[in-house]
Structure formats: structure tokens, C-alpha cells
Design a protein around this motif. Sequence first.
Motif, PDB file in Angstrom:
ATOM      1  N   SER A 109       7.019  10.471  18.984  1.00  0.00           N
ATOM      2  CA  SER A 109       6.842  10.285  20.418  1.00  0.00           C
ATOM      3  C   SER A 109       7.420   8.966  20.909  1.00  0.00           C
ATOM      4  CB  SER A 109       5.357  10.362  20.780  1.00  0.00           C
ATOM      5  OG  SER A 109       4.618   9.367  20.087  1.00  0.00           O
ATOM      6  N   GLY A 110       7.761   8.044  19.985  1.00  0.00           N
ATOM      7  CA  GLY A 110       8.412   6.799  20.370  1.00  0.00           C
ATOM      8  C   GLY A 110       7.573   5.557  20.224  1.00  0.00           C
ATOM      9  N   ASP A 111       6.244   5.705  20.083  1.00  0.00           N
ATOM     10  CA  ASP A 111       5.379   4.529  19.980  1.00  0.00           C
ATOM     11  C   ASP A 111       4.810   4.344  18.580  1.00  0.00           C
ATOM     12  OD1 ASP A 111       3.674   6.692  19.878  1.00  0.00           O
ATOM     13  OD2 ASP A 111       2.192   5.848  21.275  1.00  0.00           O
ATOM     14  N   GLU A 112       5.344   5.085  17.596  1.00  0.00           N
ATOM     15  CA  GLU A 112       4.769   5.068  16.254  1.00  0.00           C
ATOM     16  C   GLU A 112       4.830   3.686  15.605  1.00  0.00           C
ATOM     17  OE1 GLU A 112       5.500   9.178  17.318  1.00  0.00           O
ATOM     18  OE2 GLU A 112       6.846   7.420  17.286  1.00  0.00           O
ATOM     19  N   GLU A 113       5.966   3.004  15.739  1.00  0.00           N
ATOM     20  CA  GLU A 113       6.083   1.682  15.116  1.00  0.00           C
ATOM     21  C   GLU A 113       5.054   0.717  15.693  1.00  0.00           C
ATOM     22  OE1 GLU A 113       9.448  -1.719  14.066  1.00  0.00           O
ATOM     23  OE2 GLU A 113       9.913  -0.122  15.499  1.00  0.00           O
ATOM     24  N   GLU A 114       4.882   0.729  16.986  1.00  0.00           N
ATOM     25  CA  GLU A 114       3.923  -0.174  17.629  1.00  0.00           C
ATOM     26  C   GLU A 114       2.495   0.146  17.201  1.00  0.00           C
ATOM     27  OE1 GLU A 114       2.364  -1.340  22.133  1.00  0.00           O
ATOM     28  OE2 GLU A 114       4.052   0.013  21.851  1.00  0.00           O
ATOM     29  N   VAL A 115       2.134   1.425  17.208  1.00  0.00           N
ATOM     30  CA  VAL A 115       0.768   1.823  16.867  1.00  0.00           C
ATOM     31  C   VAL A 115       0.461   1.541  15.409  1.00  0.00           C
ATOM     32  CG1 VAL A 115      -0.807   3.793  16.675  1.00  0.00           C
ATOM     33  CG2 VAL A 115       0.668   3.564  18.676  1.00  0.00           C
ATOM     34  N   LEU A 116       1.364   1.962  14.512  1.00  0.00           N
ATOM     35  CA  LEU A 116       1.116   1.766  13.085  1.00  0.00           C
ATOM     36  C   LEU A 116       1.142   0.287  12.733  1.00  0.00           C
ATOM     37  CD1 LEU A 116       0.568   3.201  10.429  1.00  0.00           C
ATOM     38  CD2 LEU A 116       3.034   3.349  10.052  1.00  0.00           C
ATOM     39  N   GLY A 117       2.063  -0.479  13.344  1.00  0.00           N
ATOM     40  CA  GLY A 117       2.126  -1.910  13.084  1.00  0.00           C
ATOM     41  C   GLY A 117       0.853  -2.623  13.490  1.00  0.00           C
ATOM     42  N   GLU A 118       0.297  -2.237  14.634  1.00  0.00           N
ATOM     43  CA  GLU A 118      -0.934  -2.870  15.101  1.00  0.00           C
ATOM     44  C   GLU A 118      -2.103  -2.544  14.181  1.00  0.00           C
ATOM     45  OE1 GLU A 118      -4.691  -3.397  16.826  1.00  0.00           O
ATOM     46  OE2 GLU A 118      -3.816  -1.395  16.621  1.00  0.00           O
ATOM     47  N   ARG A 119      -2.201  -1.294  13.772  1.00  0.00           N
ATOM     48  CA  ARG A 119      -3.333  -0.877  12.942  1.00  0.00           C
ATOM     49  C   ARG A 119      -3.219  -1.422  11.526  1.00  0.00           C
ATOM     50  NH1 ARG A 119      -4.563   5.375  14.500  1.00  0.00           N
ATOM     51  NH2 ARG A 119      -6.510   4.902  13.411  1.00  0.00           N
ATOM     52  N   TYR A 120      -2.014  -1.419  10.989  1.00  0.00           N
ATOM     53  CA  TYR A 120      -1.820  -1.986   9.639  1.00  0.00           C
ATOM     54  C   TYR A 120      -2.024  -3.495   9.665  1.00  0.00           C
ATOM     55  CZ  TYR A 120       0.421  -2.891   5.111  1.00  0.00           C
ATOM     56  OH  TYR A 120       0.699  -3.297   3.821  1.00  0.00           O
ATOM     57  N   ARG A 176      10.498   1.549   0.752  1.00  0.00           N
ATOM     58  CA  ARG A 176       9.405   0.741   1.278  1.00  0.00           C
ATOM     59  C   ARG A 176       9.630   0.519   2.760  1.00  0.00           C
ATOM     60  NH1 ARG A 176       9.174  -4.351  -0.278  1.00  0.00           N
ATOM     61  NH2 ARG A 176       6.945  -4.647  -0.646  1.00  0.00           N
ATOM     62  N   CYS A 177       8.562   0.640   3.520  1.00  0.00           N
ATOM     63  CA  CYS A 177       8.597   0.342   4.943  1.00  0.00           C
ATOM     64  C   CYS A 177       8.055  -1.075   5.113  1.00  0.00           C
ATOM     65  CB  CYS A 177       7.739   1.348   5.704  1.00  0.00           C
ATOM     66  SG  CYS A 177       7.677   1.057   7.465  1.00  0.00           S
ATOM     67  N   SER A 178       8.961  -2.029   5.293  1.00  0.00           N
ATOM     68  CA  SER A 178       8.579  -3.439   5.306  1.00  0.00           C
ATOM     69  C   SER A 178       8.688  -4.076   6.685  1.00  0.00           C
ATOM     70  CB  SER A 178       9.444  -4.215   4.306  1.00  0.00           C
ATOM     71  OG  SER A 178      10.816  -4.050   4.602  1.00  0.00           O
ATOM     72  N   THR A 179       8.929  -3.294   7.719  1.00  0.00           N
ATOM     73  CA  THR A 179       9.126  -3.848   9.057  1.00  0.00           C
ATOM     74  C   THR A 179       7.834  -3.932   9.858  1.00  0.00           C
ATOM     75  OG1 THR A 179       9.609  -1.670   9.994  1.00  0.00           O
ATOM     76  CG2 THR A 179      11.469  -2.934   9.116  1.00  0.00           C
ATOM     77  N   LEU A 180       6.736  -3.402   9.343  1.00  0.00           N
ATOM     78  CA  LEU A 180       5.493  -3.369  10.106  1.00  0.00           C
ATOM     79  C   LEU A 180       4.782  -4.710  10.124  1.00  0.00           C
ATOM     80  CD1 LEU A 180       4.066   0.058   8.908  1.00  0.00           C
ATOM     81  CD2 LEU A 180       4.947  -0.476  11.171  1.00  0.00           C
ATOM     82  N   SER A 181       4.930  -5.471   9.026  1.00  0.00           N
ATOM     83  CA  SER A 181       4.200  -6.730   8.912  1.00  0.00           C
ATOM     84  C   SER A 181       4.964  -7.681   8.007  1.00  0.00           C
ATOM     85  CB  SER A 181       2.798  -6.479   8.331  1.00  0.00           C
ATOM     86  OG  SER A 181       2.160  -7.692   8.015  1.00  0.00           O
ATOM     87  N   VAL A 239       0.817  -1.202   0.000  1.00  0.00           N
ATOM     88  CA  VAL A 239       0.000   0.000   0.000  1.00  0.00           C
ATOM     89  C   VAL A 239       0.856   1.261   0.000  1.00  0.00           C
ATOM     90  CG1 VAL A 239      -0.141   0.111   2.529  1.00  0.00           C
ATOM     91  CG2 VAL A 239      -2.015   1.032   1.134  1.00  0.00           C
ATOM     92  N   SER A 240       0.344   2.296  -0.667  1.00  0.00           N
ATOM     93  CA  SER A 240       1.032   3.583  -0.587  1.00  0.00           C
ATOM     94  C   SER A 240       0.791   4.188   0.785  1.00  0.00           C
ATOM     95  CB  SER A 240       0.507   4.534  -1.668  1.00  0.00           C
ATOM     96  OG  SER A 240      -0.807   4.963  -1.369  1.00  0.00           O
ATOM     97  N   LEU A 241       1.733   4.976   1.235  1.00  0.00           N
ATOM     98  CA  LEU A 241       1.585   5.626   2.529  1.00  0.00           C
ATOM     99  C   LEU A 241       0.346   6.514   2.543  1.00  0.00           C
ATOM    100  CD1 LEU A 241       2.599   6.317   5.356  1.00  0.00           C
ATOM    101  CD2 LEU A 241       4.130   8.014   4.316  1.00  0.00           C
ATOM    102  N   ASN A 242       0.062   7.191   1.431  1.00  0.00           N
ATOM    103  CA  ASN A 242      -1.103   8.065   1.377  1.00  0.00           C
ATOM    104  C   ASN A 242      -2.395   7.287   1.585  1.00  0.00           C
ATOM    105  OD1 ASN A 242      -2.123  10.913   0.596  1.00  0.00           O
ATOM    106  ND2 ASN A 242      -3.343   9.553  -0.674  1.00  0.00           N
ATOM    107  N   LYS A 243      -2.512   6.147   0.938  1.00  0.00           N
ATOM    108  CA  LYS A 243      -3.735   5.345   1.081  1.00  0.00           C
ATOM    109  C   LYS A 243      -3.898   4.845   2.511  1.00  0.00           C
ATOM    110  CE  LYS A 243      -6.230   1.493  -1.035  1.00  0.00           C
ATOM    111  NZ  LYS A 243      -6.246   0.515  -2.159  1.00  0.00           N
ATOM    112  N   LEU A 244      -2.801   4.433   3.125  1.00  0.00           N
ATOM    113  CA  LEU A 244      -2.873   3.959   4.503  1.00  0.00           C
ATOM    114  C   LEU A 244      -3.259   5.097   5.446  1.00  0.00           C
ATOM    115  CD1 LEU A 244      -2.494   1.699   6.565  1.00  0.00           C
ATOM    116  CD2 LEU A 244      -0.057   2.262   6.633  1.00  0.00           C
TER     117      LEU A 244
END
Length: 226
Positions: free
Chosen positions: A198-209, A117-122, A7-12
Motif C-alpha cells: 500500500s506504500g506505507d510499509e517501510e514507515e509502519v514496520l520501521g516504527e514498530r521495529y 537482510r533488510c537493514s534499512t529499518l533501523s 531478528v528473523s522475519l518470522n520472529k518479528l
Amino acid sequence: MMALNNVSLNKLLKMLPRTLRQREAIIRKDARDAVLKERKTPDDDGGDFYGVFWSAAKKFVIKGTSLTDVVREHIKKSKSARRLYPLLMEGFLRWYKTHCSEGASTGRREISRAFGRCSTLSESGAVRVHNLLAWTESDGTIHIVYPYFDKDHALGPRSARLGRWAMINALPDHQAESMAILDVLRGQVYDNDNCPLSGDEEEVLGERYGRILREWDTQKRLARMR
């Protein structure tokens, strides 16, 4: 059509502020489109409405070409552009006049390979960060701007932080301080000064994605059964 597992970042980012029902509708449609593509059914995505504007905006910043002329010409060709394109230009120029030095385009150099590409979220999906406005000023200052387009929902600082984290992760060769997300329609920029992580972005975005991808897989299975 860009599937949600690439997915594109904009769509997400556009999906994040939606209600649960709205997100589910987007996921169901995307899953159906993905299955149709598997079956080699022609896919009509309606073209890239914002792409023409953003291409002209990038040339305006880097080369100093006229943005107004491109907008006027496209409005003549497309009825759908008559309302939004003037608003896009107004928002974009409001940002530009506030944050960039007018008349300085002659000393600017485009950064042509600013994408990733950000491939570490999932394990099953990745977020594409591309189509950036990226340039170096004559004094060596680097700017990397990602465009957010959504006529219905403003980006907001919470989603902007998630988007900036994805940018930083996808573009490791560039400094976080140089990266910003621009809500083009509203002329609102989110950068390292007004939108630090703020430091929790990876966790929050990973969970939602991850939640979006799980529902997308479910809807694809259902679509294949029809």
C-alpha cells in the motif's frame, strides 16, 4: 537464539499481532537471553521445531520426495509433533494443491542463494529473510515463498504486507511479483495478487521495529544490573 537486533522475519511477524503485554514479555526474555550469551552461559533454545518440517516441505516441492513419510517418522520421535505436524502438513498441502502444479517437480530448479537482510529499518538492527522455498519452474516462472509459523496467531493481510515489503527489500535481485508469504499452519498464502503493498510499509514496520529495539536495549541494561 536469534537476538532482536538480528531478528528473523518470522520472529518479528509473530510479535506484531501480540498485545503490548505479550510483546514486552517476549522482549524481556530475549534481552535476558542476549545478556546470558554475552556472559557465555549455555543457551538451550529447545531446537528448531518447525525446521524439520520446512526442510521436508522444500524437498517435496523441489525434488518430489515424500512429505508424509518424514512427518510420520518425526511424530514417532517427538511427542510435541503429534498434534501440530499433521496440521502443518494439511495446511501446506492445501496451499500446494491450489497454487502449484502437482507432479511438476522434475522440471523445477531450486534457487539456492535466495536470502538476504533488510537493514534499512533501523541503524541498530536488521531483519533476516532466509530459509526460503525458492524455485524456478520449467517455463522460467520464479516462486519465492517465505514460511510463517505460529500456532496461536494467524498472519493476516496487514502483517503480511509488512513481511512482503521486508522480503522485497532484502532480495533486490528478484521481482516482487514472485514473492509470497505462506501461513503454513492455515494454508493461507499472501502474494502480489491478494496482498499488494500500500506504500506505507517501510514507515509502519520501521516504527514498530524501532520501538521493539528501544525496549530491548532498555531490558538488556536492566538485565546486566542483576
